[in-house]
Write a protein that holds these residues in place. Sequence first.
Motif, PDB file in Angstrom:
ATOM      1  N   VAL A 182       2.482   6.283  -7.236  1.00 18.06           N
ATOM      2  CA  VAL A 182       1.545   7.104  -8.020  1.00 18.06           C
ATOM      3  C   VAL A 182       1.642   8.581  -7.662  1.00 18.06           C
ATOM      4  O   VAL A 182       0.898   9.405  -8.194  1.00 18.06           O
ATOM      5  N   GLY A 183       2.543   8.909  -6.746  1.00 21.10           N
ATOM      6  CA  GLY A 183       2.768  10.313  -6.428  1.00 21.10           C
ATOM      7  C   GLY A 183       2.020  10.837  -5.228  1.00 21.10           C
ATOM      8  O   GLY A 183       2.232  11.985  -4.817  1.00 21.10           O
ATOM      9  N   GLY A 188       6.833   5.350   7.077  1.00 19.06           N
ATOM     10  CA  GLY A 188       7.072   4.468   5.943  1.00 19.06           C
ATOM     11  C   GLY A 188       7.005   5.221   4.629  1.00 19.06           C
ATOM     12  O   GLY A 188       7.821   4.999   3.730  1.00 19.06           O
ATOM     13  N   THR A 189       6.041   6.138   4.525  1.00 20.87           N
ATOM     14  CA  THR A 189       5.912   6.930   3.304  1.00 20.87           C
ATOM     15  C   THR A 189       7.144   7.791   3.069  1.00 20.87           C
ATOM     16  O   THR A 189       7.718   7.802   1.979  1.00 20.87           O
ATOM     17  N   VAL A 190       7.549   8.522   4.110  1.00 14.41           N
ATOM     18  CA  VAL A 190       8.717   9.397   3.984  1.00 14.41           C
ATOM     19  C   VAL A 190       9.975   8.582   3.710  1.00 14.41           C
ATOM     20  O   VAL A 190      10.828   8.973   2.904  1.00 14.41           O
ATOM     21  N   PHE A 191      10.082   7.426   4.359  1.00 12.36           N
ATOM     22  CA  PHE A 191      11.259   6.586   4.155  1.00 12.36           C
ATOM     23  C   PHE A 191      11.338   6.091   2.713  1.00 12.36           C
ATOM     24  O   PHE A 191      12.397   6.150   2.077  1.00 12.36           O
ATOM     25  N   THR A 210       0.838  -1.203   0.000  1.00 12.97           N
ATOM     26  CA  THR A 210       0.000   0.000   0.000  1.00 12.97           C
ATOM     27  C   THR A 210       0.870   1.249   0.000  1.00 12.97           C
ATOM     28  O   THR A 210       0.632   2.191  -0.772  1.00 12.97           O
ATOM     29  N   GLN A 211       1.880   1.254   0.870  1.00 13.42           N
ATOM     30  CA  GLN A 211       2.787   2.396   0.931  1.00 13.42           C
ATOM     31  C   GLN A 211       3.526   2.581  -0.388  1.00 13.42           C
ATOM     32  O   GLN A 211       3.695   3.715  -0.871  1.00 13.42           O
ATOM     33  N   LEU A 212       3.958   1.476  -0.988  1.00 16.36           N
ATOM     34  CA  LEU A 212       4.717   1.558  -2.238  1.00 16.36           C
ATOM     35  C   LEU A 212       3.847   2.096  -3.372  1.00 16.36           C
ATOM     36  O   LEU A 212       4.303   2.908  -4.198  1.00 16.36           O
ATOM     37  N   ILE A 213       2.588   1.675  -3.417  1.00 18.86           N
ATOM     38  CA  ILE A 213       1.669   2.178  -4.441  1.00 18.86           C
ATOM     39  C   ILE A 213       1.417   3.671  -4.240  1.00 18.86           C
ATOM     40  O   ILE A 213       1.397   4.450  -5.202  1.00 18.86           O
ATOM     41  N   ALA A 217       4.143  16.623   1.588  1.00 18.50           N
ATOM     42  CA  ALA A 217       4.175  18.073   1.373  1.00 18.50           C
ATOM     43  C   ALA A 217       3.039  18.802   2.082  1.00 18.50           C
ATOM     44  O   ALA A 217       3.174  19.959   2.462  1.00 18.50           O
ATOM     45  N   SER A 218       1.909  18.123   2.252  1.00 13.65           N
ATOM     46  CA  SER A 218       0.746  18.758   2.868  1.00 13.65           C
ATOM     47  C   SER A 218       0.773  18.556   4.383  1.00 13.65           C
ATOM     48  O   SER A 218       0.720  17.425   4.869  1.00 13.65           O
TER      49      SER A 218
END
Length: 209
Positions: free
Chosen positions: A59-60, A127-130, A52-55, A67-68
């Motif tokens: 996809v941006g 996880g997202t930031v990493f 999920t995190q990788l997707i 950023a938000s």
Amino acid sequence: MQFSTWLAFFAAAWAISISPGAGALAAMSAGLNHGFRKGYVTTVGLVLGIWTQLIVVGVGLGALVAASATAFALVKWGGVAYLVWLGIQQWRAPARPLAALQAQASEVPWHAMVRRGWMINAINPKGTVFLLAVVPQFLDLHQPLVWQYLVIGLTLSFTDFVVMAGYTLLAAQVLSSLKSAAHMRALNRLFGSLFVMAGGLLSVFSRAE
């Protein structure tokens, strides 16, 4: 992806999987409460959370979350609340002998354990930031990105399945050695405290890190 690039990422993936975190805590908690065979189901959810995190990153949307300030805060505090809730649940878990725990394990639906593992990894902004920081280093922007992300996802899945099996088995072995309800109560409170601590650490995590 060139083979040399994949080897470098493969080494990094082991470090990512082995490093202690909420996922390792979830695997050990599942092994402690359900034994290895049933507890290992949680790892399926953890791996789905990685995908999920990788997707999201692929996809941006990961960059948008990072950023938000509002989106980042919503995800972060959702993750904090969930980890703290898990800690309270673990702390309050009944101190039952091994036979009673094994009987109870059969009553817990597998999809609930998968969902628990998924939520731990999927709603963790760390996880997202990493992934935003690490994954681009191994991408060749002149080649199709979909296949590269697929290789990265499969590699992370493999290392996580292996490492979490070790964490789950370790906790399950501890479970088999428990001789009293007091021991079980102490371990439940230890893992409960660690979940709350993980939530506390996540609460101070910022986008700049």
